[in-house]
Write an enzyme that holds these catalytic residues in place. Sequence first.
Site, PDB file in Angstrom:
ATOM      1  N   HIS A  78       0.848  -1.198   0.000  1.00  0.00           N
ATOM      2  CA  HIS A  78       0.000   0.000   0.000  1.00  0.00           C
ATOM      3  C   HIS A  78       0.886   1.251   0.000  1.00  0.00           C
ATOM      4  CE1 HIS A  78      -3.202  -2.704   1.409  1.00  0.00           C
ATOM      5  NE2 HIS A  78      -4.027  -1.780   0.984  1.00  0.00           N
ATOM      6  N   ASP A 126      -3.920  -6.459  -8.139  1.00  0.00           N
ATOM      7  CA  ASP A 126      -4.212  -5.829  -6.854  1.00  0.00           C
ATOM      8  C   ASP A 126      -4.474  -4.358  -7.184  1.00  0.00           C
ATOM      9  OD1 ASP A 126      -4.534  -5.403  -4.134  1.00  0.00           O
ATOM     10  OD2 ASP A 126      -2.676  -6.394  -3.570  1.00  0.00           O
TER      11      ASP A 126
END
Length: 346
Positions: A199, A269
């Site tokens: 992230h 993702d």
Amino acid sequence: MPQDELLKKMIGRMLIVGFESQSITKDSKIVKDMQKYHLGGVILFDRHFNDRTKTKNISSPKQLKTLTSSLNSFAKKPLLISVDQEGGKVARLKPAYGFEATPSAKVVSEMDAYMTKRVYDNLAKTLQNAGINCNFAPVVDLAVNPQNRVISGLKRSYSSEPKEVAKYAKIFMDSLQERNIISVLKHFPGHGSSLEDSHNGFVDISETWGETELEPYIELIHSGGVSMIMTAHVFNRYLDELYPATLSYRVNTELLREKLGYDGVIVSDDLQMGAIAKHYTLEEIVTLSINSGVDMLLFGNQLAKQDTRELVETIMAQVKNGSISMDRIVESNSRVEQLFTKIQIK
């Protein structure tokens, strides 16, 4: 239909996007995008990433059911309505909003097969009742690194043993399949040995990753029933000295498709994660990921805001200038349509 319009809709089928709001009308932006571009899917979140006090799409069972029913009624083509509902800390349908709790993978791994099946049958029923037809789970990363904050630290892995991981993942997948819900194995080629969180930024697993991390994928692909696999934003110079897995032809096509024999949908993702977004332009992200073999591109619109029109136009320009072949668009569309034959869209 003019060629450009058809191409835009084919590109739209390859997108899964996040949007703001707990309810929609025919005038909502997401509805207009779904109808104009034939979006392949949406992803729902309970909270805003940067402000956890703000509700995004999920606040109660009744509200969620109304939202998913509206999405289906407005969609002109079958739509994936997806969430991350692993259990434990990674759950968008939380007990606080009136949904049944599901334990983490770590806790489930201490149960026998009978109890595990009951847990995942209950979860699948909750998702089906809510109108969710795609769950970004199970995690098949191995708990090989106790210092790993995103997998082991959040109790998202069943075990460090590939066979144990495959056993529990298969029970989860079967429970979902019985309720016409697509399961998604993640995060290929293995996120369990990483030290960093994708992230936030670049994640290099070159010195920590091992081939045993592929074993759950091999076993589950061979057992059948794998419809979607999510790629990880992890870099391994021994697999590809240039690109992280999500953007890597060597990982997604040569390893996953050709070597492991997988022919289902590959989904990225979230392409707005720091590991990708901080290092590549949007043109590079869409071109490299599609050319690498990714069929559906995930833009959660949690970490950044990207307009569907901008995404479609950017990909279209890359097709027009020859950077992305039309064959790749056709191939991905074929896989996406095949995916929808596996669930009976209500």
